[in-house]
Motif scaffolding. Structure first.
Motif, short mmCIF file in Angstrom:
data_model
loop_
_atom_site.label_atom_id
_atom_site.label_comp_id
_atom_site.label_asym_id
_atom_site.label_seq_id
_atom_site.Cartn_x
_atom_site.Cartn_y
_atom_site.Cartn_z
N ASN A 3 -89.75 33.54 53.33
CA ASN A 3 -90.24 33.15 54.65
C ASN A 3 -89.80 34.16 55.71
OD1 ASN A 3 -91.57 31.25 56.38
ND2 ASN A 3 -89.55 30.65 57.14
N TYR A 4 -88.58 34.67 55.55
CA TYR A 4 -88.07 35.68 56.50
C TYR A 4 -88.96 36.92 56.47
CZ TYR A 4 -85.27 39.65 58.06
OH TYR A 4 -84.84 40.80 58.69
N LEU A 5 -89.27 37.41 55.26
CA LEU A 5 -90.11 38.60 55.14
C LEU A 5 -91.50 38.35 55.72
CD1 LEU A 5 -89.26 40.18 51.66
CD2 LEU A 5 -88.79 41.11 53.92
N MET A 6 -92.03 37.16 55.47
CA MET A 6 -93.37 36.83 55.98
C MET A 6 -93.40 36.91 57.51
SD MET A 6 -95.68 35.93 53.59
CE MET A 6 -96.69 34.60 54.18
N LYS A 7 -92.41 36.31 58.16
CA LYS A 7 -92.38 36.31 59.63
C LYS A 7 -92.16 37.73 60.17
CE LYS A 7 -90.80 31.54 60.30
NZ LYS A 7 -89.73 30.66 60.82
N SER A 8 -91.27 38.49 59.50
CA SER A 8 -91.00 39.85 59.95
C SER A 8 -92.22 40.74 59.77
CB SER A 8 -89.81 40.44 59.17
OG SER A 8 -88.64 39.68 59.37
N TRP A 96 -84.30 48.05 66.62
CA TRP A 96 -84.36 48.84 65.39
C TRP A 96 -83.05 49.59 65.17
CZ3 TRP A 96 -83.87 54.04 64.35
CH2 TRP A 96 -84.35 54.49 63.12
N ASN A 97 -82.54 50.19 66.23
CA ASN A 97 -81.33 50.99 66.11
C ASN A 97 -80.13 50.13 65.75
OD1 ASN A 97 -80.09 53.58 66.24
ND2 ASN A 97 -79.19 53.02 68.20
N ARG A 98 -80.03 48.95 66.34
CA ARG A 98 -78.93 48.05 65.99
C ARG A 98 -79.01 47.62 64.53
NH1 ARG A 98 -79.79 46.04 71.31
NH2 ARG A 98 -81.25 44.47 70.53
N ALA A 99 -80.23 47.31 64.07
CA ALA A 99 -80.41 46.92 62.68
C ALA A 99 -80.05 48.06 61.74
CB ALA A 99 -81.85 46.47 62.44
N ARG A 100 -80.38 49.28 62.12
CA ARG A 100 -80.05 50.46 61.31
C ARG A 100 -78.54 50.61 61.15
NH1 ARG A 100 -78.64 55.91 62.60
NH2 ARG A 100 -78.58 55.32 64.80
N LEU A 101 -77.82 50.55 62.26
CA LEU A 101 -76.37 50.73 62.21
C LEU A 101 -75.70 49.59 61.46
CD1 LEU A 101 -75.83 51.96 65.88
CD2 LEU A 101 -75.81 53.34 63.80
N LYS A 102 -76.20 48.38 61.67
CA LYS A 102 -75.62 47.22 61.00
C LYS A 102 -75.80 47.32 59.48
CE LYS A 102 -75.95 42.16 60.76
NZ LYS A 102 -76.67 40.96 61.27
N ALA A 103 -77.00 47.70 59.04
CA ALA A 103 -77.27 47.80 57.61
C ALA A 103 -76.40 48.86 56.96
CB ALA A 103 -78.75 48.11 57.38
N CYS A 236 -86.86 46.45 55.40
CA CYS A 236 -88.06 47.06 54.84
C CYS A 236 -88.69 46.17 53.78
CB CYS A 236 -87.70 48.40 54.20
SG CYS A 236 -88.43 49.78 55.06
N LEU A 237 -90.01 46.26 53.68
CA LEU A 237 -90.75 45.68 52.57
C LEU A 237 -91.11 46.84 51.64
CD1 LEU A 237 -92.32 43.36 51.16
CD2 LEU A 237 -94.29 44.02 52.58
N TYR A 238 -90.72 46.72 50.37
CA TYR A 238 -90.92 47.80 49.41
C TYR A 238 -92.01 47.44 48.41
CZ TYR A 238 -86.29 49.11 51.15
OH TYR A 238 -85.23 49.44 51.95
N ASP A 249 -91.71 49.25 57.50
CA ASP A 249 -90.53 49.02 58.34
C ASP A 249 -90.74 47.72 59.11
OD1 ASP A 249 -88.52 49.06 60.26
OD2 ASP A 249 -88.64 51.21 60.57
N LEU A 250 -89.82 46.79 58.96
CA LEU A 250 -89.98 45.47 59.57
C LEU A 250 -89.39 45.38 60.98
CD1 LEU A 250 -89.03 43.33 56.43
CD2 LEU A 250 -91.32 43.90 57.26
N TRP A 251 -88.85 46.51 61.50
CA TRP A 251 -88.15 46.43 62.78
C TRP A 251 -88.71 47.34 63.87
CZ3 TRP A 251 -84.06 43.17 64.00
CH2 TRP A 251 -83.58 42.40 62.93
N ASN A 252 -89.38 48.41 63.50
CA ASN A 252 -89.82 49.36 64.52
C ASN A 252 -91.12 48.89 65.17
OD1 ASN A 252 -90.45 51.54 66.12
ND2 ASN A 252 -90.00 53.07 64.56
#
Length: 746
Positions: A3-8, A96-103, A236-238, A249-252
Motif C-alpha cells: 500500500n505504501y508503494l502504491m501511494k508513493s 528527496w534530499n532528506r530521504a536520501r541522507l536518511k536511507a 525506489c520501485l525496482y 524514484d518515489l521522492w523526486n
C-alpha cells in the motif's frame, strides 16, 4: 505492491504527468486523461503503468528541461555519472534530499558507521558530503601515500572510493604497518573477488559494497551477515525489463524519473536475505554497454568471475581482436616467486584458447614532482602579482622559513586533504608552525602575515579565529605606519566580512580613527594586488556561510548571494579600496559604520559614487530607491550593462516579479559578442536574476529555458574548483575487464 508503494507511486506519477517530456509516453500507455483541460491520471492507472515504456538516460539528456515537473523547493543539484560522456544535470527538493541522507545513514549503521564516523574518499571523484567527511584527490604518489598514513594515524576513518583506485592504494601499502582503518566502502565500479580479498588483507577490515544511481534515487549497501546487496525499497520501485534495471524514484517531485533506464544491469533475488532484513536484494552485473567476449558468449563484466590468484595482487584483462588477450599482472612483493600457471588456467577457463600476452607491472609509487626553488622575492612577486592558476599548477618555493610559508599557502588553495568545512589537521598544524616563526626578512614577514589572515577565511567558524587575527595584526602594525594605501591594510580589513559583528566593528572603528587625519583619500592610490583580490574572494565564501545564520533582507532575496559579491568585486576591482569593503561590511552585518571620507568613492560625480548611493538605498530604504542617478552616471557599455543588472536586483529586493520576456531580451542584448571583445556577458553576477526567472518561465510553459536558467545559476565554490584541479587528470573510473572489440569476433 504494498500500500505504501502504491501511494508513493501514484504521487510521483501525478507529479510526472505535469512534465512535457512524459506526456506522449504516458498518453500512449493510457496512463493519463484530459479532464476539463487538466491532465490527470486515469482511475485504473496501475494497469496503465505496466504498459508504460521505459525511458533511457540519453532521451532525458537530449532535452532535460522537458522533464521538469516543478521548480519549487529546489535544494539539490547533481549530475549523472557521464561514464560515456552522456550526462545531464538533475534537480531535487528538500524532501528527496532528506530521504536520501536518511536511507544512506540507515544502511551505514549496519556496519557501525554513524554520523560522527568520518569517511575519507580516496583517489576517486567523490567529494565529502557530511561535516566530518574528507577527500584526498590527485595521483597516487609517495607523497599521497605518506599523507594518507598520517591522516589515518591522526583521524581513524572509513575509506571509500572506486575499487580499482582503492586497490592501487592497497597495492602500494602491501607489507607496511598501517594505522587503524574503520572500514572500506567500494562504490562506482563492479567489485571483483580478487579486489575484495586484497582490500580485506591490507586494511584488515570488512569490505562494504555500495551501489547507487543518484539521479534515479537508487541506493544499496551490502549487509554484514550475508554480503547481499540490499536495495532501498522505500525510495525506489525496482523492475527488470529486458534484462535491464528500470527504476522509478518515489521522492523526486521536481524532476521525476519514471521507469528510468540508468544503463545498469542487475539481477534481483527472489528469496529473502538470510540476514533477516526485509526488502529487495540484488547482484550488480555491470553496465549495459560494457560486455566482454568469453567462452559463454558475450557477458556483462560483473558476471565474469575474477578470483584471488596466489602471488598476484591485481590483474587486468584487455581483449583485442580475435583471440588477442593482454594480461597485466601486479605480483605480490611479499612472495618470493610468481607462478603464472593458476592465472593462465583461469584465463583459459574464462576465454578459451586465446593468444595471451602477459606484462608484469611491479608496484611503483612515483615520487611527487619536485618543487622548484626560487628566491624569496621572486616567490612573493608570483603570489602577489602573477597568476594563481600558474603558481599552483607549477609551484615554486623559496628556501628556509619561506618554504614553510609557501607550503601553507599552497595547502590552503590546493588542499591535499579536503574537508566539508574548516581546515584539515595537517594544514592547521602547519599554520601553527608558521605562527611561531621569527622572520627577519621584512618582505617575507609581511607576506607571511597576509597569508595567516587569508587562512582565517577557512576558520570563520572556529573560536580561535579572532585570536589568530589579533596576533597577526600586531605583527603587521609596525609595517603599516604612514602607509594607509598598502595592500596589507586591505588584508587587515577583509576578515571583517566574516568575523563576528562586534569584533569586526571594533576593527573598522580603530582603523578609521587611525587614518581619519589630514591625509586625503583622493590623493591615495591603493596598492591592490592579486593576493588581496584572492583574499577577498575567499572571505566572501566565509561571509556567506556565516550569513546563513543571520541573513539580511538582500541576502534572502538575491540568491546565490555569493554571485552578487563576486560581481561587485569583478566590476570595481580597478577601484577597489576601503569604501567598497565598508559597504560589504554594512551589507553583510546589517550594521552601519562611522561616517568617514575613507568610506566614499573619491569622485562624487563618478559611477562608483552613484552606485554606492543606490546600493545604500536598497539596503536601508528599498521601496524608495531610485536608479535615475546611476543611469545618468553611466557612460561606458560596461556601466550601462551594470545599470540593467542593478535594475534587476532592485526589482527583486522590492519584491517585484520579473517579466521573463523582458529579461531574456535584455540578457540576449547584453550577451551578444562585440567585434572588439568577442566575448559574452559574465554570467556570475546575473545568477540571482536567472534564478528568479525560473518560476515565471516554467509557469509560461518554457521549461527548457527554466532548466537552462537553473543550470546557469551554479553557486561558485573554491572547494569544487580545487577538487577539479586535483582530480581532473587521474581520478576517473578504471576497467579491470576491457574488450576493445566487444561486438565482433574479428
Amino acid at each position: 505492491m504494498s500500500n505504501y508503494l502504491m501511494k508513493s507511486l501514484e504521487r510521483v506519477l501525478r507529479a510526472a504527468a505535469a512534465a512535457p517530456g512524459y506526456r506522449d509516453r504516458f498518453a500512449a500507455a493510457g496512463l493519463i486523461t484530459n479532464r476539463e483541460g487538466r491532465v490527470e491520471l486515469v482511475d485504473d492507472w496501475q494497469s496503465a503503468f505496466a504498459r508504460l515504456r521505459p525511458i533511457a538516460k540519453d532521451t532525458i539528456r537530449q532535452a532535460p528541461g522537458q522533464f521538469l515537473a516543478s521548480v519549487d523547493d529546489i535544494v539539490y543539484r547533481g549530475s549523472t555519472s557521464g561514464t560515456r560522456g552522456q550526462y545531464f544535470t538533475y534537480f531535487a527538493d528538500s524532501e528527496w534530499n532528506r530521504a536520501r541522507l536518511k536511507a544512506r545513514q540507515s544502511s551505514l549503521r549496519w556496519w557501525g558507521i554513524h554520523e560522527q564516523t568520518p569517511i575519507l574518499n580516496l583517489g576517486s571523484r567523490l567529494l565529502p558530503v557530511r561535516v566530518g567527511d574528507m577527500a584526498m584527490a590527485g595521483p597516487i604518489t609517495s607523497e599521497f601515500i605518506d599523507r594518507l598514513l598520517h591522516q589515518l594515524a591522526t583521524t581513524p576513518a572509513v575509506i571509500r572510493g572506486y575499487p580499482s583506485r582503492l586497490c592501487d592504494i592497497a597495492a602500494a601499502l602491501t607489507g607496511r604497518k598501517l594505522p587503524v582503518v574503520l572500514g572500506v566502502i567500494c562504490t562506482g565500479e563492479c567489485l571483483f573477488d580478487f579486489q575484495k580479498a586484497l582490500l580485506e588483507r591490507v586494511f584488515a577490515v570488512p569490505v562494504i559494497n555500495e551501489y547507487g544511481c543518484q539521479e534515479s534515487g537508487i541506493s544499496g549497501l551490502t549487509c554484514p551477515e550475508a554480503g547481499r546487496l540490499h536495495l532501498d525499497g522505500d525510495r525506489c520501485l525496482y523492475e527488470i525489463v529486458d534484462g535491464q534495471l528500470v527504476s522509478t524514484d518515489l521522492w523526486n517531485m521536481v524532476m521525476p524519473m519514471v521507469r528510468y533506464q540508468c544503463g545498469d544491469v542487475l539481477q534481483l533475488h527472489p528469496d529473502p536475505c538470510s540476514c533477516g532484513r526485509s526488502g529487495l536484494t540484488a547482484t550488480l552485473r555491470g553496465r549495459v554497454e560494457d560486455v566482454i567476449r568469453t567462452q559463454q558468449g558475450r557477458q556483462y563484466l560483473g558476471d565474469v568471475p575474477m578470483p584471488a590468484i596466489p602471488g598476484v595482487l591485481q590483474y587486468q584483462v584487455i581483449r583485442g581482436k580475435a583471440t588477442q588477450t593482454a594480461l597485466q599482472v601486479c605480483p605480490d612483493p611479499t612472495e618470493s616467486q610468481l607462478d603464472l600457471q593458476p592465472l593462465m588456467r583461469w584465463a583459459e577457463d574464462v576465454f578459451g584458447e586465446v593468444d595471451v600476452q602477459v606484462s608484469i607491472d611491479s608496484i611503483s609509487v612515483p615520487a611527487s614532482p619536485p618543487i622548484q626553488s626560487c628566491e624569496v622575492q621572486t616567490w612573493i612577486e608570483r603570489v602577489t602579482s602573477g597568476s594563481w592558476a600558474t603558481e599552483f599548477r607549477q609551484p615554486q618555493y623559496p628556501q628556509g622559513d619561506g618554504r614553510i610559508v609557501a607550503q601553507l599557502l599552497h595547502e590552503l588553495v590546493n588542499p591535499a586533504v579536503m574537508l566539508y568545512q574548516g581546515l584539515p589537521l595537517s594544514t592547521w598544524m602547519l599554520l601553527q608552525q608558521v605562527n611561531q616563526l621569527t622572520i627577519t626578512d621584512r618582505n617575507l614577514d609581511e607576506i607571511t602575515a597576509r597569508i595567516v589572515l587569508f587562512a582565517c577565511s577557512f576558520l570563520w567558524n572556529d573560536p580561535s579565529v579572532s585570536s589568530i587575527y589579533a596576533k597577526t595584526i600586531q605583527r603587521l602594525k609596525p609595517r603599516l605606519q604612514n602607509q594607509p594605501e598598502h595592500a596589507m591594510n586591505l588584508d587587515r580589513l577583509i576578515p571583517t566580512l566574516f568575523l563576528d559583528t562586534t569584533t569586526a566593528l571594533t576593527i573598522w572603528t580603530d582603523w578609521l580613527h587611525e587614518w581619519d587625519g589630514d591625509r586625503s583619500p583622493e590623493s591615495t592610490h591603493w596598492q591592490v594586488d592579486t593576493f588581496a583580490l584572492q583574499h577577498v574572494l575567499q572571505a566572501f565564501e566565509a561571509a556567506v556561510q556565516r550569513g546563513w545564520q543571520t541573513p539580511g533582507h538582500m541576502f534572502r532575496t538575491l540568491r546565490p548571494f555569493l554571485s552578487v559579491l563576486i560581481g561587485d568585486l569583478t566590476f570595481f576591482a580597478p577601484q577597489f579600496a576601503p569604501w567598497l569593503l565598508g559597504y560589504w561590511f554594512e551589507l553583510l552585518h546589517q550594521q552601519p559604520l562611522p561616517r568617514s571620507k575613507w568610506l566614499e568613492p573619491p569622485d562624487p560625480n563618478g559611477f562608483a559614487f552613484a552606485w554606492l548611493t543606490w546600493r545604500r538605498q536598497l539596503l536601508h530604504a528599498p521601496q524608495q530607491a531610485s536608479l535615475s542617478e546611476l543611469r545618468a552616471a553611466a557612460r561606458s557599455p560596461a556601466e550601462k550593462e551594470r545599470v540593467a543588472l542593478e535594475q534587476g536586483y532592485g526589482l527583486l529586493i522590492q519584491g517585484q516579479r520579473l517579466n521573463p520576456d523582458d529579461w531574456i531580451q535584455i540578457l540576449h542584448q547584453i550577451g551578444e559578442p562585440t567585434p572588439a571583445s568577442g566575448t559574452t556577458v559574465d554570467i556570475v553576477p546575473w545568477q540571482p536574476i536567472l534564478k528568479a526567472l525560473v518560476t515565471p518561465l516554467f509557469e509560461q510553459g518554457q521549461p527548457d529555458l527554466a532548466y537552462d536558467c537553473l543550470r546557469a545559476a551554479t553557486v561558485p565554490s573554491s572547494l569544487m574548483s580545487a577538487f577539479e584541479r586535483l582530480a581532473s587528470q587521474s581520478n576517473y573510473k578504471q576497467y579491470v575487464l576491457c574488450d576493445l572489440f566487444p561486438q565482433t569476433d574479428k
